[in-house]
Design a protein around this motif. Structure first.
Motif: not given
Length: 191
Positions: A124-144
């Motif tokens: 509920p307190d996550t900053p607004r993000g995405g087209y409608h402000g309701d996007a989840d978060i994508d966390v990655r570790i890159y191979s390189d």
């Protein structure tokens, strides 16, 4: 040699002044840093200051010519942001994503494998993000490369997290993601 009195300290050894200087430098960078990376940089800065003092250069004397704390942080961060050669295998990346998912769940967040990262449900307190402000978060570790996160939408801004590519690093990344989801970091994607 008396092992009762000749024990080496555990973990990094750094001055509080060096740690404060590194933290200040980190605040002016466009990445987030886990505690172990800040400690690594503070340990190096402490050693550089000590070497300078052996040559009559006080820690404060560095400021007129260079940002030694920032340079130290940048040099240390590079070690974490670049994958070892050869690049990480798919199996290594998947194992790190698994460690991250487990750590996120231990912190009470809802996380699931995504393609190619780990998707974390917003709170509920996550900053607004995405087209409608309701996007989840994508966390990655890159191979390189290193760790990063963004909102889980196409063409989203990406924020790097400087952390070890290890199980311990995944746990520290999870702490940063929890702080972001809870709104404690604010919207780090704003310029």
């Amino acid at each position: 040699m008396d092992t009762a009195t000749d024990t080496a300290p555990e973990g990094p050894v750094f001055s509080t002044e060096a740690h404060a200087a590194v933290e200040k430098a980190a605040n002016s960078r466009r990445s987030l840093y886990v505690p172990s990376v800040l400690e690594h940089a503070a340990e190096l800065l402490t050693a550089l200051w000590a070497a300078g003092e052996k040559h009559g250069v006080a820690p404060a004397d560095w400021g007129w010519t260079t940002d030694l704390a920032g340079g130290t942080l940048d040099v240390v961060a590079r070690q974490y942001e670049s994958a070892p050669k050869p690049e990480r295998t798919v199996e290594q990346v998947l194992a790190l994503q698994g460690h991250l998912t487990d750590a996120l769940k231990e912190l009470g967040l809802t996380a699931r494998p995504g393609s190619p990262g780990v998707i974390v449900n917003r709170g509920p307190d996550t900053p607004r993000g995405g087209y409608h402000g309701d996007a989840d978060i994508d966390v990655r570790i890159y191979s390189d490369g290193g760790w990063a996160f963004s909102f889980a939408v196409d063409r989203a801004s990406v924020m790097s997290i400087v952390a070890p590519a290890s199980q311990a690093g995944a746990s520290q990344v999870a702490e940063i993601i929890r702080a972001f989801v809870r709104g404690e970091l604010g919207n780090v994607f704003r310029p």
